[in-house]
Motif scaffolding. Structure first.
Motif, PDB file in Angstrom:
ATOM      1  N   TYR A  52      50.105   5.233   4.343  1.00 36.07           N
ATOM      2  CA  TYR A  52      48.810   4.447   4.625  1.00 36.07           C
ATOM      3  C   TYR A  52      48.609   2.971   5.097  1.00 36.07           C
ATOM      4  O   TYR A  52      47.995   3.163   5.819  1.00 36.07           O
ATOM      5  N   GLU A  53      48.984   2.375   5.211  1.00 32.91           N
ATOM      6  CA  GLU A  53      49.254   1.201   5.185  1.00 32.91           C
ATOM      7  C   GLU A  53      49.606   1.036   6.494  1.00 32.91           C
ATOM      8  O   GLU A  53      49.033   0.457   7.775  1.00 32.91           O
ATOM      9  N   ALA A  54      50.209   1.189   7.483  1.00 27.81           N
ATOM     10  CA  ALA A  54      50.577   1.600   9.050  1.00 27.81           C
ATOM     11  C   ALA A  54      49.669   2.340   9.842  1.00 27.81           C
ATOM     12  O   ALA A  54      48.550   2.107  10.861  1.00 27.81           O
ATOM     13  N   THR A  55      48.595   3.015   8.878  1.00 24.46           N
ATOM     14  CA  THR A  55      47.910   3.830   9.491  1.00 24.46           C
ATOM     15  C   THR A  55      45.489   3.228   8.816  1.00 24.46           C
ATOM     16  O   THR A  55      44.788   3.399   9.821  1.00 24.46           O
ATOM     17  N   GLY A  56      46.378   1.717   8.807  1.00 26.21           N
ATOM     18  CA  GLY A  56      44.898   1.062   7.876  1.00 26.21           C
ATOM     19  C   GLY A  56      43.419   1.713   6.990  1.00 26.21           C
ATOM     20  O   GLY A  56      42.728   1.436   7.032  1.00 26.21           O
ATOM     21  N   ARG A  57      44.409   2.772   6.142  1.00 26.54           N
ATOM     22  CA  ARG A  57      43.978   2.771   5.249  1.00 26.54           C
ATOM     23  C   ARG A  57      43.382   1.921   4.166  1.00 26.54           C
ATOM     24  O   ARG A  57      44.262   1.259   3.962  1.00 26.54           O
ATOM     25  N   THR A  58      42.843   2.189   3.126  1.00 27.15           N
ATOM     26  CA  THR A  58      42.163   1.492   2.032  1.00 27.15           C
ATOM     27  C   THR A  58      42.351   1.420   1.361  1.00 27.15           C
ATOM     28  O   THR A  58      41.695   0.739  -0.100  1.00 27.15           O
ATOM     29  N   PHE A  59      43.164   2.325   0.902  1.00 22.33           N
ATOM     30  CA  PHE A  59      43.518   2.952  -0.795  1.00 22.33           C
ATOM     31  C   PHE A  59      45.242   3.018  -0.551  1.00 22.33           C
ATOM     32  O   PHE A  59      46.165   2.740   0.579  1.00 22.33           O
ATOM     33  N   ARG A  60      45.815   2.448  -1.827  1.00 16.88           N
ATOM     34  CA  ARG A  60      47.170   2.652  -1.725  1.00 16.88           C
ATOM     35  C   ARG A  60      47.739   3.685  -2.986  1.00 16.88           C
ATOM     36  O   ARG A  60      46.710   3.999  -3.886  1.00 16.88           O
ATOM     37  N   ILE A  61      48.792   4.369  -3.144  1.00 15.39           N
ATOM     38  CA  ILE A  61      48.602   4.561  -4.778  1.00 15.39           C
ATOM     39  C   ILE A  61      49.530   3.695  -5.775  1.00 15.39           C
ATOM     40  O   ILE A  61      50.034   3.367  -5.438  1.00 15.39           O
ATOM     41  N   HIS A  62      49.107   3.883  -6.926  1.00 10.80           N
ATOM     42  CA  HIS A  62      48.969   3.114  -8.025  1.00 10.80           C
ATOM     43  C   HIS A  62      50.384   3.008  -9.485  1.00 10.80           C
ATOM     44  O   HIS A  62      49.567   4.501  -9.532  1.00 10.80           O
ATOM     45  N   ALA A  63      50.853   3.098  -9.890  1.00  3.39           N
ATOM     46  CA  ALA A  63      51.000   3.474 -10.922  1.00  3.39           C
ATOM     47  C   ALA A  63      50.713   2.652 -12.111  1.00  3.39           C
ATOM     48  O   ALA A  63      50.580   1.614 -12.791  1.00  3.39           O
ATOM     49  N   ILE A  64      49.895   3.377 -12.121  1.00  2.00           N
ATOM     50  CA  ILE A  64      48.876   3.481 -14.335  1.00  2.00           C
ATOM     51  C   ILE A  64      49.207   4.419 -15.542  1.00  2.00           C
ATOM     52  O   ILE A  64      49.096   5.189 -14.740  1.00  2.00           O
ATOM     53  N   ALA A  65      49.193   3.116 -16.140  1.00  3.33           N
ATOM     54  CA  ALA A  65      49.158   4.194 -17.256  1.00  3.33           C
ATOM     55  C   ALA A  65      50.260   5.371 -17.884  1.00  3.33           C
ATOM     56  O   ALA A  65      49.869   6.510 -18.038  1.00  3.33           O
ATOM     57  N   GLY A  66      51.479   4.949 -16.538  1.00  9.43           N
ATOM     58  CA  GLY A  66      52.495   5.960 -17.034  1.00  9.43           C
ATOM     59  C   GLY A  66      52.197   7.053 -16.325  1.00  9.43           C
ATOM     60  O   GLY A  66      52.928   7.942 -16.498  1.00  9.43           O
ATOM     61  N   GLY A  67      51.901   7.004 -15.169  1.00 11.21           N
ATOM     62  CA  GLY A  67      51.225   7.954 -14.154  1.00 11.21           C
ATOM     63  C   GLY A  67      50.719   7.752 -13.104  1.00 11.21           C
ATOM     64  O   GLY A  67      50.816   6.155 -12.597  1.00 11.21           O
ATOM     65  N   PRO A  74      42.453  -4.439  -2.753  1.00 11.16           N
ATOM     66  CA  PRO A  74      41.397  -5.840  -3.038  1.00 11.16           C
ATOM     67  C   PRO A  74      40.255  -6.110  -3.200  1.00 11.16           C
ATOM     68  O   PRO A  74      38.650  -6.246  -3.552  1.00 11.16           O
ATOM     69  N   GLU A  75      40.318  -6.297  -1.686  1.00 12.70           N
ATOM     70  CA  GLU A  75      39.317  -6.565  -0.128  1.00 12.70           C
ATOM     71  C   GLU A  75      38.232  -5.988  -0.575  1.00 12.70           C
ATOM     72  O   GLU A  75      37.083  -6.753   0.296  1.00 12.70           O
ATOM     73  N   PHE A  76      37.967  -3.903  -0.760  1.00  9.67           N
ATOM     74  CA  PHE A  76      36.907  -3.439  -1.177  1.00  9.67           C
ATOM     75  C   PHE A  76      36.225  -3.716  -2.323  1.00  9.67           C
ATOM     76  O   PHE A  76      35.683  -2.578  -2.557  1.00  9.67           O
ATOM     77  N   ALA A  77      36.661  -4.031  -2.821  1.00  9.39           N
ATOM     78  CA  ALA A  77      36.816  -4.492  -4.008  1.00  9.39           C
ATOM     79  C   ALA A  77      34.996  -4.638  -4.371  1.00  9.39           C
ATOM     80  O   ALA A  77      34.392  -4.030  -5.804  1.00  9.39           O
TER      81      ALA A  77
END
Length: 208
Positions: A52-67, A74-77
């Protein structure tokens, strides 16, 4: 990238993307039929995020609440906040945010203790938070009357994008959370000068 590996990554990506809640390791393994260790899953997530980073995507997968779940960068918050302001406003009132903060930092905590800290009755906010699955009953206090004790749930971690309770911000940062919520209410009501709060007749005060 080898075809089996690519298929594995695409399957994980599709499941995480499609879920409205964080997807844990057990669920991913059960649905895909794959046997993954926590380390192998994290490695797959890291590989997806690098792509995602290499292709300039605006999202990532994050570890949240055990999943795991997708979050925008953040720049699009500000943009996303404007879009979701009406939804966020319907989710939590100012009084609910305040009571939720007290529960989060002092859990397990009773209604009496919440009232002592907050200076106003928590009955209505607690009922709303219970209904929305953000707090739960944790047991009874070892005190006269054995009042119920409350704590936060996995849904709370998901709402605030927290991997675990260890990642709670410092108490003084609640001021910023409350200020952002007031801004969201302002946007949700079309920029009206005053935002009302359901059943909230007190001022918010945070002592550090």
């Amino acid at each position: 990238m080898q075809e089996p590996r690519q298929q594995q990554l695409r399957s994980l990506e599709a499941l995480i993307f499609s879920s409205e809640e964080p997807v844990n390791l057990q669920t991913l393994c059960q649905i895909t039929g794959q046997k993954l260790t926590p380390g192998e899953l994290q490695e797959a997530v890291d590989e997806l995020n690098r792509s995602y980073e290499a292709t300039g995507r605006t999202f990532r997968i994050h570890a949240i609440a055990g999943g795991y779940r997708f979050l925008t960068e953040p720049e699009f918050a500000d943009l996303v906040r404007r879009l979701l302001a009406p939804v966020i406003q319907r989710r939590l009132s100012r009084s609910m945010i305040e009571v939720l903060a007290v529960v989060a930092w002092h859990q397990p905590v009773t209604k009496g203790e919440i009232q002592q800290i907050r200076g106003a009755s928590p009955d209505y906010p607690i009922d709303r938070l219970l209904a929305r699955g953000l707090v739960e009953v944790r047991g009874r206090a070892d005190s006269p009357g054995r009042p119920l004790q409350y704590g936060t749930t996995a849904a709370f971690l998901d709402l605030f994008h927290l991997p675990s309770l260890k990642d709670l911000p410092r108490l003084r940062e609640i001021k910023e959370i409350l200020r952002e919520h007031e801004e969201q209410q302002y946007l949700a009501e079309g920029g009206s000068p005053e935002a009302t709060d359901d059943n909230d007749n007190g001022q918010i005060e945070v002592n550090e």
